[in-house]
Design an enzyme around this catalytic site. Sequence first.
Site, PDB file in Angstrom:
ATOM      1  N   ARG A  19       0.870  -4.912  -5.266  1.00  0.00           N
ATOM      2  CA  ARG A  19       0.864  -6.130  -4.454  1.00  0.00           C
ATOM      3  C   ARG A  19       1.070  -7.252  -5.463  1.00  0.00           C
ATOM      4  O   ARG A  19       0.250  -7.428  -6.369  1.00  0.00           O
ATOM      5  CB  ARG A  19      -0.463  -6.274  -3.710  1.00  0.00           C
ATOM      6  CG  ARG A  19      -0.788  -5.086  -2.794  1.00  0.00           C
ATOM      7  CD  ARG A  19      -1.900  -5.411  -1.836  1.00  0.00           C
ATOM      8  NE  ARG A  19      -2.507  -4.211  -1.258  1.00  0.00           N
ATOM      9  CZ  ARG A  19      -2.069  -3.617  -0.136  1.00  0.00           C
ATOM     10  NH1 ARG A  19      -1.036  -4.102   0.501  1.00  0.00           N
ATOM     11  NH2 ARG A  19      -2.693  -2.547   0.332  1.00  0.00           N
ATOM     12  N   HIS A  37      -9.879   5.279   0.897  1.00  0.00           N
ATOM     13  CA  HIS A  37      -8.549   5.610   0.376  1.00  0.00           C
ATOM     14  C   HIS A  37      -8.199   7.094   0.412  1.00  0.00           C
ATOM     15  O   HIS A  37      -7.048   7.450   0.142  1.00  0.00           O
ATOM     16  CB  HIS A  37      -8.390   5.040  -1.038  1.00  0.00           C
ATOM     17  CG  HIS A  37      -8.247   3.554  -1.023  1.00  0.00           C
ATOM     18  ND1 HIS A  37      -9.332   2.717  -0.876  1.00  0.00           N
ATOM     19  CD2 HIS A  37      -7.156   2.752  -1.067  1.00  0.00           C
ATOM     20  CE1 HIS A  37      -8.913   1.461  -0.862  1.00  0.00           C
ATOM     21  NE2 HIS A  37      -7.604   1.456  -0.978  1.00  0.00           N
ATOM     22  N   ARG A  60     -27.256  13.755  15.818  1.00  0.00           N
ATOM     23  CA  ARG A  60     -27.154  12.371  15.344  1.00  0.00           C
ATOM     24  C   ARG A  60     -25.976  11.612  15.962  1.00  0.00           C
ATOM     25  O   ARG A  60     -25.045  12.206  16.513  1.00  0.00           O
ATOM     26  CB  ARG A  60     -26.940  12.372  13.818  1.00  0.00           C
ATOM     27  CG  ARG A  60     -28.192  12.720  13.066  1.00  0.00           C
ATOM     28  CD  ARG A  60     -27.888  12.922  11.589  1.00  0.00           C
ATOM     29  NE  ARG A  60     -29.125  13.057  10.837  1.00  0.00           N
ATOM     30  CZ  ARG A  60     -29.218  13.596   9.633  1.00  0.00           C
ATOM     31  NH1 ARG A  60     -28.145  14.089   9.036  1.00  0.00           N
ATOM     32  NH2 ARG A  60     -30.376  13.661   9.021  1.00  0.00           N
ATOM     33  N   GLU A 116     -16.639   9.720  21.151  1.00  0.00           N
ATOM     34  CA  GLU A 116     -17.253   9.119  22.350  1.00  0.00           C
ATOM     35  C   GLU A 116     -16.882   7.635  22.446  1.00  0.00           C
ATOM     36  O   GLU A 116     -16.656   7.118  23.540  1.00  0.00           O
ATOM     37  CB  GLU A 116     -18.769   9.281  22.280  1.00  0.00           C
ATOM     38  CG  GLU A 116     -19.472   8.877  23.558  1.00  0.00           C
ATOM     39  CD  GLU A 116     -20.957   9.231  23.517  1.00  0.00           C
ATOM     40  OE1 GLU A 116     -21.369  10.052  22.673  1.00  0.00           O
ATOM     41  OE2 GLU A 116     -21.704   8.665  24.338  1.00  0.00           O
ATOM     42  N   ASP A 174      -0.777   2.440   8.345  1.00  0.00           N
ATOM     43  CA  ASP A 174      -1.376   1.705   9.463  1.00  0.00           C
ATOM     44  C   ASP A 174      -0.603   1.801  10.782  1.00  0.00           C
ATOM     45  O   ASP A 174      -1.166   1.512  11.844  1.00  0.00           O
ATOM     46  CB  ASP A 174      -1.535   0.219   9.096  1.00  0.00           C
ATOM     47  CG  ASP A 174      -2.711  -0.047   8.164  1.00  0.00           C
ATOM     48  OD1 ASP A 174      -3.397   0.927   7.792  1.00  0.00           O
ATOM     49  OD2 ASP A 174      -2.950  -1.214   7.818  1.00  0.00           O
ATOM     50  N   ARG A 229      -6.183  -2.311   8.667  1.00  0.00           N
ATOM     51  CA  ARG A 229      -6.602  -3.660   8.284  1.00  0.00           C
ATOM     52  C   ARG A 229      -6.709  -4.582   9.494  1.00  0.00           C
ATOM     53  O   ARG A 229      -7.694  -5.267   9.671  1.00  0.00           O
ATOM     54  CB  ARG A 229      -5.594  -4.221   7.288  1.00  0.00           C
ATOM     55  CG  ARG A 229      -6.109  -5.300   6.389  1.00  0.00           C
ATOM     56  CD  ARG A 229      -4.965  -6.142   5.877  1.00  0.00           C
ATOM     57  NE  ARG A 229      -3.896  -5.322   5.311  1.00  0.00           N
ATOM     58  CZ  ARG A 229      -3.684  -5.185   4.017  1.00  0.00           C
ATOM     59  NH1 ARG A 229      -4.469  -5.756   3.149  1.00  0.00           N
ATOM     60  NH2 ARG A 229      -2.664  -4.462   3.580  1.00  0.00           N
ATOM     61  N   ALA A 239      15.314  11.163  -0.635  1.00  0.00           N
ATOM     62  CA  ALA A 239      16.447  11.155   0.297  1.00  0.00           C
ATOM     63  C   ALA A 239      17.385   9.990  -0.001  1.00  0.00           C
ATOM     64  O   ALA A 239      18.608  10.142   0.021  1.00  0.00           O
ATOM     65  CB  ALA A 239      15.928  11.079   1.732  1.00  0.00           C
ATOM     66  N   GLY A 254       0.844  -1.202   0.000  1.00  0.00           N
ATOM     67  CA  GLY A 254       0.000   0.000   0.000  1.00  0.00           C
ATOM     68  C   GLY A 254       0.870   1.239   0.000  1.00  0.00           C
ATOM     69  O   GLY A 254       1.837   1.313   0.753  1.00  0.00           O
ATOM     70  N   GLU A 260     -11.517  -0.265  10.384  1.00  0.00           N
ATOM     71  CA  GLU A 260     -12.110  -1.261   9.462  1.00  0.00           C
ATOM     72  C   GLU A 260     -11.883  -2.684   9.962  1.00  0.00           C
ATOM     73  O   GLU A 260     -12.736  -3.551   9.779  1.00  0.00           O
ATOM     74  CB  GLU A 260     -11.545  -1.097   8.039  1.00  0.00           C
ATOM     75  CG  GLU A 260     -10.054  -1.292   7.963  1.00  0.00           C
ATOM     76  CD  GLU A 260      -9.470  -1.267   6.555  1.00  0.00           C
ATOM     77  OE1 GLU A 260     -10.164  -1.564   5.580  1.00  0.00           O
ATOM     78  OE2 GLU A 260      -8.266  -0.946   6.458  1.00  0.00           O
TER      79      GLU A 260
END
Length: 319
Positions: free
Chosen positions: A72, A249, A162, A187, A127, A171, A22, A11, A222
């Site tokens: 991937r 994404h 709401r 919350e 992640d 993931r 660099a 990813g 997720e």
Amino acid sequence: MKKIAVITSGGDCPGMNAAIRATVRVALAHGVEVWGIKNGYAGMIAGDMTVLDSRSVGDIIQKGGTFLGTARSEEFKTLPGRQQAVANLEKRGIEGLVVIGGEGSLTGAKHLSELGIKFVGLPGTIDNDIWGTDYTIGFDTAVNTALDAINKLRDTASAHGRVMLVEVMGRDCGWIALTAGLAGGAEFILIPEAPFNQEEICRQLLASRAKGKQYSIIVIAEGAGSAMSLGQYIRTKAGLETRVSVLGHIQRGGAPTVSDRILASRLAETAVRLLLEGKTDIMIGYRNNQCVEVPIADAVGKKKDIDPELYRLAGVLSQ
Ligand SMILES: Nc1ncnc2c1ncn2[C@@H]1O[C@H](COP(=O)(O)OP(=O)(O)O)[C@@H](O)[C@H]1O
Ligand SMILES: O=P(O)(O)OC[C@H]1O[C@](O)(COP(=O)(O)O)[C@@H](O)[C@@H]1O
Ligand SMILES: [Mg+2]
């Protein structure tokens, strides 16, 4: 070592370009030729690579994504795939690699080194799920993007009273949810590392309404479940009006933050230096504001936990 290559894999994440830049410029400063491999390990297998000079990495430090492309690649998981990749490197005299990617990419690099190619890895994933580093490249940008969304959703949640559910990436881990949720005053923060009970969430939502809370923000990783189905459950069980946003994404793109650009640049400099010293099978991590060497077996073999102190604090502040 006279020739090295740089590759981005898995990813993409904001800051990959800063890391490539660099890597190239530090290597050139050491008099070393640098190749850029296109489209991750798929490009390595296809022989899709080119020499990079200082100008070829100009005007990219501010850009998300990766100008080399990424992928991937299932083929790279097979020995014949990796043997083909090694043949392409050897044909060009490339002896070492800087690999920028997540846990999967670094695992792939470990298998590549078994075939004689030296490498130093950089943790590149939004992640923040790699052991041995406080932060991965791209995480800071992603949480700031998620936070911006939460801030905006708070406005409209408050206007309508709401329950607003926000699903963020992660993931198998809750770093983005925890960090953006804490900063965004959620919350509830629901993460894979901490099991939750839907019925209990409804009970607490109704209790907080009874105590005067007008609206609620729930941030869910997720990997912890689906915001859509939880929203449906809350609507049915608690009778509260819910709305769901799945950020997706959006969180992977955009200009890298100051922190990600500097992190990427510092990690890449150390990676090139150690690679040229002959080191291999390590990742450069960032701990306590220092670049540190992490054995690759630890980086990909150990599970990075969320910070329990952050999780505890989020619970206290959401009361
Ligand atoms: N066990 C493995 N052996 C060899 N290559 C691997 C392995 N795991 C992942 N890779 C390679 O690394 C690529 C990126 O891994 P992936 O898990 O998709 O992303 P990330 O590096 O961002 O975690 C895979 O598509 C594959 O080519
Ligand atoms: O873009 P894809 O291939 O659908 O992958 C989505 C996954 O990639 C990530 O954005 C980043 O994970 P990796 O760095 O391991 O690729 C995850 O948060 C998400 O689950
Ligand atoms: Mg990963």
